[in-house]
Scaffold this motif. Structure first.
Motif, PDB file in Angstrom:
ATOM      1  N   ILE A 123       5.063   7.166  -6.453  1.00 60.08           N
ATOM      2  CA  ILE A 123       4.491   8.404  -6.991  1.00 60.08           C
ATOM      3  C   ILE A 123       5.362   9.602  -6.612  1.00 60.08           C
ATOM      4  N   ILE A 124       5.795   9.655  -5.353  1.00 58.93           N
ATOM      5  CA  ILE A 124       6.657  10.761  -4.913  1.00 58.93           C
ATOM      6  C   ILE A 124       7.985  10.732  -5.667  1.00 58.93           C
ATOM      7  N   SER A 125       8.534   9.544  -5.866  1.00 52.39           N
ATOM      8  CA  SER A 125       9.785   9.422  -6.625  1.00 52.39           C
ATOM      9  C   SER A 125       9.606   9.911  -8.053  1.00 52.39           C
ATOM     10  N   SER A 126       8.488   9.533  -8.653  1.00 54.63           N
ATOM     11  CA  SER A 126       8.215   9.969 -10.020  1.00 54.63           C
ATOM     12  C   SER A 126       8.100  11.487 -10.106  1.00 54.63           C
ATOM     13  N   ALA A 127       7.408  12.077  -9.131  1.00 47.85           N
ATOM     14  CA  ALA A 127       7.240  13.533  -9.135  1.00 47.85           C
ATOM     15  C   ALA A 127       8.565  14.251  -8.890  1.00 47.85           C
ATOM     16  N   SER A 128       9.406  13.695  -8.032  1.00 50.43           N
ATOM     17  CA  SER A 128      10.681  14.355  -7.731  1.00 50.43           C
ATOM     18  C   SER A 128      11.618  14.365  -8.935  1.00 50.43           C
ATOM     19  N   LEU A 129      11.525  13.348  -9.788  1.00 51.45           N
ATOM     20  CA  LEU A 129      12.374  13.333 -10.981  1.00 51.45           C
ATOM     21  C   LEU A 129      11.788  14.155 -12.127  1.00 51.45           C
ATOM     22  N   LEU A 130      10.591  14.686 -11.934  1.00 53.90           N
ATOM     23  CA  LEU A 130      10.039  15.621 -12.918  1.00 53.90           C
ATOM     24  C   LEU A 130      10.556  17.042 -12.711  1.00 53.90           C
ATOM     25  N   ILE A 131      11.150  17.309 -11.558  1.00 50.29           N
ATOM     26  CA  ILE A 131      11.605  18.668 -11.249  1.00 50.29           C
ATOM     27  C   ILE A 131      12.646  19.177 -12.247  1.00 50.29           C
ATOM     28  N   PRO A 132      13.639  18.360 -12.669  1.00 48.57           N
ATOM     29  CA  PRO A 132      14.569  18.880 -13.687  1.00 48.57           C
ATOM     30  C   PRO A 132      13.885  19.288 -14.984  1.00 48.57           C
ATOM     31  N   ILE A 133      12.815  18.590 -15.341  1.00 50.88           N
ATOM     32  CA  ILE A 133      12.089  18.944 -16.564  1.00 50.88           C
ATOM     33  C   ILE A 133      11.360  20.266 -16.378  1.00 50.88           C
ATOM     34  N   LEU A 134      10.723  20.437 -15.217  1.00 50.15           N
ATOM     35  CA  LEU A 134       9.975  21.672 -14.959  1.00 50.15           C
ATOM     36  C   LEU A 134      10.905  22.872 -14.856  1.00 50.15           C
ATOM     37  N   THR A 135      12.021  22.714 -14.161  1.00 56.82           N
ATOM     38  CA  THR A 135      12.949  23.838 -14.024  1.00 56.82           C
ATOM     39  C   THR A 135      13.618  24.183 -15.353  1.00 56.82           C
ATOM     40  N   ASN A 136      13.706  23.220 -16.239  1.00 58.98           N
ATOM     41  CA  ASN A 136      14.279  23.485 -17.557  1.00 58.98           C
ATOM     42  C   ASN A 136      13.399  24.440 -18.354  1.00 58.98           C
ATOM     43  N   PHE A 137      12.080  24.344 -18.150  1.00 52.99           N
ATOM     44  CA  PHE A 137      11.161  25.229 -18.863  1.00 52.99           C
ATOM     45  C   PHE A 137      10.935  26.549 -18.127  1.00 52.99           C
ATOM     46  N   LEU A 138      11.120  26.538 -16.811  1.00 49.35           N
ATOM     47  CA  LEU A 138      10.836  27.745 -16.037  1.00 49.35           C
ATOM     48  C   LEU A 138      11.980  28.745 -16.057  1.00 49.35           C
ATOM     49  N   GLU A 139      13.198  28.263 -16.150  1.00 46.23           N
ATOM     50  CA  GLU A 139      14.352  29.155 -16.048  1.00 46.23           C
ATOM     51  C   GLU A 139      15.188  29.073 -17.314  1.00 46.23           C
ATOM     52  N   THR A 140      15.513  30.229 -17.869  1.00 44.67           N
ATOM     53  CA  THR A 140      16.358  30.268 -19.061  1.00 44.67           C
ATOM     54  C   THR A 140      17.819  30.129 -18.644  1.00 44.67           C
ATOM     55  N   PRO A 141      18.615  29.395 -19.410  1.00 45.57           N
ATOM     56  CA  PRO A 141      20.024  29.224 -19.038  1.00 45.57           C
ATOM     57  C   PRO A 141      20.786  30.536 -19.158  1.00 45.57           C
TER      58      PRO A 141
ATOM     59  N   ILE B 153       4.782   3.836 -13.667  1.00 48.33           N
ATOM     60  CA  ILE B 153       4.334   2.488 -14.032  1.00 48.33           C
ATOM     61  C   ILE B 153       4.540   1.529 -12.864  1.00 48.33           C
ATOM     62  N   ALA B 154       5.651   1.702 -12.146  1.00 46.45           N
ATOM     63  CA  ALA B 154       5.902   0.860 -10.970  1.00 46.45           C
ATOM     64  C   ALA B 154       4.816   1.055  -9.920  1.00 46.45           C
ATOM     65  N   SER B 155       4.336   2.283  -9.768  1.00 44.84           N
ATOM     66  CA  SER B 155       3.253   2.539  -8.820  1.00 44.84           C
ATOM     67  C   SER B 155       1.967   1.828  -9.243  1.00 44.84           C
ATOM     68  N   VAL B 156       1.679   1.864 -10.537  1.00 43.37           N
ATOM     69  CA  VAL B 156       0.485   1.175 -11.044  1.00 43.37           C
ATOM     70  C   VAL B 156       0.605  -0.336 -10.832  1.00 43.37           C
TER      71      VAL B 156
ATOM     72  N   SER C 231       0.817  -1.210   0.000  1.00 45.83           N
ATOM     73  CA  SER C 231       0.000   0.000   0.000  1.00 45.83           C
ATOM     74  C   SER C 231       0.854   1.265   0.000  1.00 45.83           C
ATOM     75  N   TYR C 232       1.778   1.369   0.955  1.00 47.23           N
ATOM     76  CA  TYR C 232       2.529   2.627   1.036  1.00 47.23           C
ATOM     77  C   TYR C 232       3.597   2.747  -0.042  1.00 47.23           C
ATOM     78  N   MET C 233       4.010   1.630  -0.645  1.00 50.26           N
ATOM     79  CA  MET C 233       4.998   1.730  -1.717  1.00 50.26           C
ATOM     80  C   MET C 233       4.420   2.389  -2.965  1.00 50.26           C
ATOM     81  N   GLN C 234       3.114   2.346  -3.128  1.00 51.43           N
ATOM     82  CA  GLN C 234       2.493   3.082  -4.232  1.00 51.43           C
ATOM     83  C   GLN C 234       2.761   4.576  -4.086  1.00 51.43           C
ATOM     84  N   ILE C 235       2.629   5.076  -2.862  1.00 57.68           N
ATOM     85  CA  ILE C 235       2.878   6.499  -2.604  1.00 57.68           C
ATOM     86  C   ILE C 235       4.355   6.823  -2.798  1.00 57.68           C
ATOM     87  N   VAL C 236       5.222   5.914  -2.367  1.00 57.88           N
ATOM     88  CA  VAL C 236       6.665   6.135  -2.513  1.00 57.88           C
ATOM     89  C   VAL C 236       7.041   6.252  -3.988  1.00 57.88           C
TER      90      VAL C 236
END
Length: 200
Positions: free
Chosen positions: A59-77, A163-166, A52-57
């Protein structure tokens, strides 16, 4: 995780920023240790299922690795190379530390699930078979690390974690159905025993 080890340095210093590698690595290890400590508390609760709780883990891992993608679009080099760690790098560092904490939760939890679902006499053989595609995937990623942008790499890792969470949710459903069947079978056997006439 094996891919992340090779990606965090170029992610935090895309413009050759001077980053404290030793301090950052120590921060990751501290986050992983805190995650393992938290996992021991989770495993101590008999009412809380690992599935049960590994599903949340995941999901959080997946979201944390999306941060480099989001910051790439938010901040110009910046035009100037070098310097200290940037704002986007600091945000990524927080996300990476969160990911390492999830890794710390993952290892004790996956050991618990291995002991539940994989027979001990075949455990090492089965795990070695699964390490083959894992190592092949890591080698392919490392060989083609210059062929894809780093955001694509993190995006792939994030998708795989989702996918691992699913799949973890699917495993929980299978385990619950097997448990209910076992309980029903036990109840039927008990009722049959009670219905049997006493032999005098």
């Amino acid at each position: 995780m094996y891919t992340f080890v090779f990606l965090w340095t170029p992610a935090l210093s895309p413009n050759d920023e001077e980053i404290p590698h030793g301090f950052i690595f120590a921060t990751f290890m501290l986050a992983s240790m805190l995650g393992s400590s938290f996992a021991s508390r989770l495993l101590a609760h008999s009412s809380l299922r690992v599935e049960s709780y590994m599903q949340i883990v995941f999901i959080i891992s997946s979201a944390s690795l999306l941060i480099p993608i989001l910051t790439n679009f938010l901040e110009t080099p910046p035009d100037v190379r070098g310097g200290g760690i940037s704002l986007s790098g600091s945000l990524q560092l927080i996300g990476f530390s969160t990911f390492e904490a999830c890794v710390g939760i993952f290892w004790p939890s996956i050991m618990k699930m291995r002991s539940q679902y994989i027979p001990e006499e075949a455990r090492s053989t089965i795990m070695n078979f699964f390490r083959i595609p894992l190592n092949v995937f890591v080698c392919v990623v490392l060989y083609n690390v210059d062929a894809f942008p780093i955001t694509i790499m993190f995006g792939m890792c994030s998708i795989f974690l989702f996918i691992a969470s699913v799949l973890q949710r699917r495993l929980e459903g299978i385990a619950e159905s097997q448990k209910s069947r076992s309980q029903d079978w036990t109840a039927i056997r008990e009722s049959d025993r009670e219905a049997e006439p006493l032999n005098v």
